[in-house]
Design a protein around this motif. Sequence first.
Motif, PDB file in Angstrom:
ATOM      1  N   SER A 102     130.361 -33.670 -11.027  1.00  0.00           N
ATOM      2  CA  SER A 102     131.213 -32.526 -10.726  1.00  0.00           C
ATOM      3  C   SER A 102     132.630 -32.969 -10.419  1.00  0.00           C
ATOM      4  O   SER A 102     132.857 -34.026  -9.818  1.00  0.00           O
ATOM      5  CB  SER A 102     130.642 -31.756  -9.523  1.00  0.00           C
ATOM      6  OG  SER A 102     131.567 -30.775  -9.078  1.00  0.00           O
ATOM      7  N   LYS A 103     133.609 -32.156 -10.842  1.00  0.00           N
ATOM      8  CA  LYS A 103     135.013 -32.456 -10.537  1.00  0.00           C
ATOM      9  C   LYS A 103     135.380 -32.078  -9.116  1.00  0.00           C
ATOM     10  O   LYS A 103     136.442 -32.438  -8.627  1.00  0.00           O
ATOM     11  CB  LYS A 103     135.929 -31.695 -11.502  1.00  0.00           C
ATOM     12  CG  LYS A 103     135.841 -32.158 -12.946  1.00  0.00           C
ATOM     13  CD  LYS A 103     136.824 -31.389 -13.805  1.00  0.00           C
ATOM     14  CE  LYS A 103     136.756 -31.860 -15.259  1.00  0.00           C
ATOM     15  NZ  LYS A 103     137.721 -31.117 -16.104  1.00  0.00           N
ATOM     16  N   GLY A 104     134.493 -31.328  -8.475  1.00  0.00           N
ATOM     17  CA  GLY A 104     134.804 -30.874  -7.132  1.00  0.00           C
ATOM     18  C   GLY A 104     135.738 -29.681  -7.167  1.00  0.00           C
ATOM     19  O   GLY A 104     136.057 -29.138  -8.222  1.00  0.00           O
ATOM     20  N   GLN A 105     136.223 -29.282  -6.037  1.00  0.00           N
ATOM     21  CA  GLN A 105     137.104 -28.124  -5.949  1.00  0.00           C
ATOM     22  C   GLN A 105     138.454 -28.431  -6.595  1.00  0.00           C
ATOM     23  O   GLN A 105     139.092 -29.430  -6.298  1.00  0.00           O
ATOM     24  CB  GLN A 105     137.315 -27.714  -4.491  1.00  0.00           C
ATOM     25  CG  GLN A 105     138.114 -26.438  -4.320  1.00  0.00           C
ATOM     26  CD  GLN A 105     138.213 -26.028  -2.860  1.00  0.00           C
ATOM     27  OE1 GLN A 105     137.697 -26.716  -1.982  1.00  0.00           O
ATOM     28  NE2 GLN A 105     138.871 -24.911  -2.604  1.00  0.00           N
ATOM     29  N   GLN A 106     138.859 -27.555  -7.506  1.00  0.00           N
ATOM     30  CA  GLN A 106     140.125 -27.750  -8.202  1.00  0.00           C
ATOM     31  C   GLN A 106     141.307 -27.390  -7.309  1.00  0.00           C
ATOM     32  O   GLN A 106     141.256 -26.428  -6.551  1.00  0.00           O
ATOM     33  CB  GLN A 106     140.161 -26.891  -9.478  1.00  0.00           C
ATOM     34  CG  GLN A 106     139.139 -27.300 -10.524  1.00  0.00           C
ATOM     35  CD  GLN A 106     139.402 -28.689 -11.060  1.00  0.00           C
ATOM     36  OE1 GLN A 106     140.511 -29.024 -11.452  1.00  0.00           O
ATOM     37  NE2 GLN A 106     138.374 -29.526 -11.064  1.00  0.00           N
ATOM     38  N   TYR A 107     142.350 -28.193  -7.409  1.00  0.00           N
ATOM     39  CA  TYR A 107     143.563 -27.929  -6.640  1.00  0.00           C
ATOM     40  C   TYR A 107     144.301 -26.729  -7.221  1.00  0.00           C
ATOM     41  O   TYR A 107     144.477 -26.620  -8.440  1.00  0.00           O
ATOM     42  CB  TYR A 107     144.479 -29.152  -6.664  1.00  0.00           C
ATOM     43  CG  TYR A 107     145.818 -28.915  -6.008  1.00  0.00           C
ATOM     44  CD1 TYR A 107     145.950 -28.974  -4.621  1.00  0.00           C
ATOM     45  CD2 TYR A 107     146.941 -28.598  -6.760  1.00  0.00           C
ATOM     46  CE1 TYR A 107     147.173 -28.747  -4.006  1.00  0.00           C
ATOM     47  CE2 TYR A 107     148.166 -28.373  -6.154  1.00  0.00           C
ATOM     48  CZ  TYR A 107     148.269 -28.448  -4.776  1.00  0.00           C
ATOM     49  OH  TYR A 107     149.485 -28.211  -4.173  1.00  0.00           O
ATOM     50  N   LEU A 320     141.537 -18.133 -17.340  1.00  0.00           N
ATOM     51  CA  LEU A 320     141.388 -19.549 -17.020  1.00  0.00           C
ATOM     52  C   LEU A 320     140.792 -19.742 -15.644  1.00  0.00           C
ATOM     53  O   LEU A 320     141.022 -18.940 -14.743  1.00  0.00           O
ATOM     54  CB  LEU A 320     142.750 -20.251 -17.071  1.00  0.00           C
ATOM     55  CG  LEU A 320     143.437 -20.275 -18.462  1.00  0.00           C
ATOM     56  CD1 LEU A 320     144.815 -20.869 -18.325  1.00  0.00           C
ATOM     57  CD2 LEU A 320     142.617 -21.056 -19.449  1.00  0.00           C
ATOM     58  N   GLY A 321     140.065 -20.842 -15.516  1.00  0.00           N
ATOM     59  CA  GLY A 321     139.446 -21.143 -14.236  1.00  0.00           C
ATOM     60  C   GLY A 321     140.197 -22.167 -13.422  1.00  0.00           C
ATOM     61  O   GLY A 321     139.742 -22.604 -12.391  1.00  0.00           O
ATOM     62  N   GLY A 322     141.332 -22.598 -13.912  1.00  0.00           N
ATOM     63  CA  GLY A 322     142.155 -23.527 -13.134  1.00  0.00           C
ATOM     64  C   GLY A 322     141.978 -24.984 -13.492  1.00  0.00           C
ATOM     65  O   GLY A 322     142.481 -25.851 -12.808  1.00  0.00           O
ATOM     66  N   ASP A 323     141.283 -25.282 -14.586  1.00  0.00           N
ATOM     67  CA  ASP A 323     141.047 -26.681 -14.940  1.00  0.00           C
ATOM     68  C   ASP A 323     142.254 -27.339 -15.597  1.00  0.00           C
ATOM     69  O   ASP A 323     142.358 -28.539 -15.624  1.00  0.00           O
ATOM     70  CB  ASP A 323     139.850 -26.786 -15.891  1.00  0.00           C
ATOM     71  CG  ASP A 323     138.550 -26.531 -15.161  1.00  0.00           C
ATOM     72  OD1 ASP A 323     137.567 -26.228 -15.826  1.00  0.00           O
ATOM     73  OD2 ASP A 323     138.537 -26.608 -13.921  1.00  0.00           O
ATOM     74  N   VAL A 324     143.158 -26.523 -16.164  1.00  0.00           N
ATOM     75  CA  VAL A 324     144.294 -27.088 -16.860  1.00  0.00           C
ATOM     76  C   VAL A 324     145.448 -27.285 -15.888  1.00  0.00           C
ATOM     77  O   VAL A 324     146.472 -26.652 -15.966  1.00  0.00           O
ATOM     78  CB  VAL A 324     144.738 -26.182 -18.023  1.00  0.00           C
ATOM     79  CG1 VAL A 324     145.728 -26.904 -18.926  1.00  0.00           C
ATOM     80  CG2 VAL A 324     143.541 -25.744 -18.835  1.00  0.00           C
ATOM     81  N   VAL A 325     145.245 -28.155 -14.933  1.00  0.00           N
ATOM     82  CA  VAL A 325     146.270 -28.452 -13.942  1.00  0.00           C
ATOM     83  C   VAL A 325     146.728 -29.879 -14.178  1.00  0.00           C
ATOM     84  O   VAL A 325     145.942 -30.814 -14.127  1.00  0.00           O
ATOM     85  CB  VAL A 325     145.735 -28.295 -12.503  1.00  0.00           C
ATOM     86  CG1 VAL A 325     146.811 -28.688 -11.504  1.00  0.00           C
ATOM     87  CG2 VAL A 325     145.298 -26.862 -12.265  1.00  0.00           C
ATOM     88  N   GLU A 326     148.002 -30.046 -14.441  1.00  0.00           N
ATOM     89  CA  GLU A 326     148.526 -31.366 -14.769  1.00  0.00           C
ATOM     90  C   GLU A 326     148.611 -32.263 -13.542  1.00  0.00           C
ATOM     91  O   GLU A 326     148.833 -31.811 -12.452  1.00  0.00           O
ATOM     92  CB  GLU A 326     149.928 -31.247 -15.368  1.00  0.00           C
ATOM     93  CG  GLU A 326     149.976 -30.523 -16.683  1.00  0.00           C
ATOM     94  CD  GLU A 326     151.414 -30.369 -17.106  1.00  0.00           C
ATOM     95  OE1 GLU A 326     151.804 -31.020 -18.091  1.00  0.00           O
ATOM     96  OE2 GLU A 326     152.140 -29.622 -16.452  1.00  0.00           O
TER      97      GLU A 326
END
Length: 328
Positions: A102-107, A320-326
């Motif tokens: 799991s990536k964990g909670q996204q920032y 979007l679910g917020g995964d595309v955060v640079e």
Amino acid sequence: MSDIQYKGPLKEHLQNHVELKKAVGYKYDTNACHLKRFDQFTLEKYPDAIDLTKEIVLDWCSKKTYEAQANQSSRASIMRQFAKYMDSVGANAYILPKGYFSKGQQYTPYIYTTEELTKFFTETEKCKYCSECPYQHLIMPVFFRMIYMCGLRSSEARLLKLADVDLENGILIVHQSKKDNSRMIPMSKPLTERCRHYSDKVHQFSKVEDYYFPAFGGKPMTIGNVYKNFRKFLWGANISHGGRGKGPRVHDFRHTYAVHCLKKWTEQEKDLTAYLPVLKTYMGHDTFEETAYYLRMTADVFPNITLKLETQFPKVIPVLGGDVVETD
């Protein structure tokens, strides 16, 4: 060719994998360093390994007590890519299933308000002289304004050379940034004028190959120096910080720039299908999806324009679910 020399039992595969990545256009320097640590790990623990076994992969990817979930996920992703390379050349390799860890909670990026930006930039003007970075008090007011006003990544600003800042035409030239993208970035007249005043004080006798924001000894400003001052300016501006890794972050100035642009264009009823490609190019995004991510963020941050966005541009706004955060 990679500057890193691998010495473990899988050294040839590691070397070839990194060189292939670089040959097709990826910088891959950071990942190459991660793989060097993996190389040392196998040399010490699995010196006779011939294949990339499941045991080795899971052992290497096991979560360390000190690391965040996202770091483990990142290490696993690098290992998955290496395993896929080995498999493609006929070597035996265990390929981790996608999403195994799991990536964990996204920032969630922090979007600064106009008032917060004003207070923050005011604090940068109070920066004092520092012997470790002699021009720090002159750099900080320009550096942070440039990141926000040009939508730069912190590393892009830190590594600018004098030759990359065209003060006559008001243009920045960013070379080989993320995914080796290079681009030219127009600056506003106020920012260009501020850069002229800064250059008059700092670069009277500089060479074109010198860093535009120099630290001691002519080296570029360090990430640590930027972050230390960033936290100090946040404190002075009364902007709450949740602690390291929780934000706000320096990179959030870039997110804020994109969101503020889209807000302004939406309120002006601009055609976003025409303006989004401009923003994509300006920010150096590799894909349209990276830019479209900010449409949803804009709607979330400014709910008063959500209806206008969704009514006028229903096919443009992504779900979007917020995964595309640079990251920088």
